[in-house]
Write an enzyme that holds these catalytic residues in place. Structure first.
Site, PDB file in Angstrom:
ATOM      1  N   HIS A  62       1.198 -19.839 -58.073  1.00 61.86           N
ATOM      2  CA  HIS A  62       0.915 -18.552 -58.733  1.00 61.86           C
ATOM      3  C   HIS A  62       0.960 -18.737 -60.244  1.00 61.86           C
ATOM      4  CE1 HIS A  62       5.286 -18.719 -58.705  1.00 61.86           C
ATOM      5  NE2 HIS A  62       5.383 -17.640 -59.450  1.00 61.86           N
ATOM      6  N   ASP A  66       6.402 -20.268 -65.635  1.00 61.00           N
ATOM      7  CA  ASP A  66       7.246 -21.413 -65.256  1.00 61.00           C
ATOM      8  C   ASP A  66       6.571 -22.332 -64.225  1.00 61.00           C
ATOM      9  OD1 ASP A  66       7.730 -19.069 -63.636  1.00 61.00           O
ATOM     10  OD2 ASP A  66       9.424 -20.073 -62.704  1.00 61.00           O
ATOM     11  N   HIS A 138       4.994 -11.765 -54.082  1.00 60.84           N
ATOM     12  CA  HIS A 138       5.714 -12.075 -55.320  1.00 60.84           C
ATOM     13  C   HIS A 138       5.265 -11.185 -56.486  1.00 60.84           C
ATOM     14  CE1 HIS A 138       8.248 -14.429 -57.852  1.00 60.84           C
ATOM     15  NE2 HIS A 138       7.277 -15.015 -58.503  1.00 60.84           N
ATOM     16  N   ASP A 205       8.608 -19.164 -54.961  1.00 61.77           N
ATOM     17  CA  ASP A 205       8.530 -17.813 -55.463  1.00 61.77           C
ATOM     18  C   ASP A 205       7.930 -16.821 -54.465  1.00 61.77           C
ATOM     19  OD1 ASP A 205       9.429 -19.242 -57.593  1.00 61.77           O
ATOM     20  OD2 ASP A 205       8.267 -18.122 -59.081  1.00 61.77           O
TER      21      ASP A 205
END
Ligand SMILES: [Zn+2]
Ligand SMILES: [Zn+2]
Length: 297
Positions: A62, A66, A138, A205
């Site tokens: 995604h 980060d 997410h 995530d």
């Protein structure tokens, strides 16, 4: 042949002195597959003494910083080093244009040959392996991935020696075909056995969801985010992340062989063991990832 896996980065949103942002490299034959590319990933390649020009595939889970801020730098270095393959880049649905924008901004267009894929389900297949992707939850389009090696037909060498079969016919048997030898029909199934392919799953995530067990089903290794402990379960829910307990429950339900926790928050710095202990209560064969940790499956 073992499958090497290198943890280039293992931190959550904010990196620490010990942990770089998320990036994991899986190598198989001449394929080098990078899952996510957090900031600083290209230096982690250097520290791990791996040449990034060997990259063949990029799997992006995604578009949170980060997980992707290392892309422009890495791609620029590839361009400067004369990267001469076609880089396959897999991204969540509706995000293809981010890659094109990045190339326009940072990498001289035309310097790298690349192709972007926005797929779910079986996203790649060759004679050796399949890559699967399933959507996670997410707050932004997000995928979990599995690398699945195909089962192989192996020859039972002892039985073969007894029959003293001609070399050419062995090749046929290895393909699962029956052959005739000394006027006798030899059934491939009597001389061969199936060797199970290995499976490695990546869940980065997400809030807990049913696709997690599906993507990780029967994996030899599940690499999962574990951003919080159960004490912060409410935060995990709000920010759509997993607790170590939830990662372990997924490993158990999916009947995986081994679980490695990553995406470690700075809040647990120097006391990461609480994540490990929480997970091990549910799923014993759990480890905690560290930067530059390398293992083979
Ligand atoms: Zn993240
Ligand atoms: Zn995220």
């Amino acid at each position: 042949m073992k499958i090497p896996i290198t943890f280039l980065g293992t931190s959550q949103a904010i990196p620490t002195a010990k942990r770089n942002h998320t990036a994991i490299l899986l190598s198989y034959k001449d394929e080098n597959i990078l899952v996510d590319c957090g900031e600083g990933t290209q230096r982690q390649f250097r520290k791990a003494e791996i040449n990034p020009c060997k990259l063949t595939k990029l799997l992006i889970t995604h578009w949170h910083g980060d997980h992707v801020l290392g892309l422009p730098g890495l791609l620029q270095t590839l361009a400067l080093n004369g990267y001469n393959r076609k880089l396959e880049i897999y991204v969540p649905k509706g995000t293809r244009h981010f890659i094109d924008l990045m190339f326009q901004l940072f990498v001289f267009k035309g310097k790298i040959d690349y192709e972007v894929f926005e797929k779910e389900g079986k996203i790649f297949e060759n004679k050796d392996f399949v890559i699967e992707a399933l959507p996670m939850i997410h707050g932004t389009a997000c995928l979990a991935y599995s690398f699945i090696e195909k089962d192989k037909i192996r020859i039972d060498k002892k039985k073969l020696e007894k029959l003293k079969i001609n070399g050419k016919l062995v090749g046929e048997l290895a393909k699962g075909k029956d052959v005739v030898w000394n006027n006798k029909k030899i059934l491939a199934k009597n001389l061969t056995y199936s060797e199970k392919g290995r499976k490695i799953s990546f869940i980065f995530d997400t809030a807990e969801n049913k696709n997690m067990v599906e993507i990780a089903k029967d994996a030899d290794l599940l690499i999962s985010e574990a951003t919080y402990t159960e004490n912060e379960a409410e935060l995990a829910k709000d920010y759509k992340h997993l607790t170590a307990k939830q990662a372990a429950e997924t490993a158990k339900k999916a009947k995986v062989e081994k679980l490695i926790l990553t995406h470690i928050s700075q809040r647990y710095e120097n006391r990461e063991k609480i994540l490990l202990n929480e997970a091990r209560k549910i799923f014993k064969n759990t480890e905690l990832a560290e930067d530059l940790m390398a293992l083979e499956i």
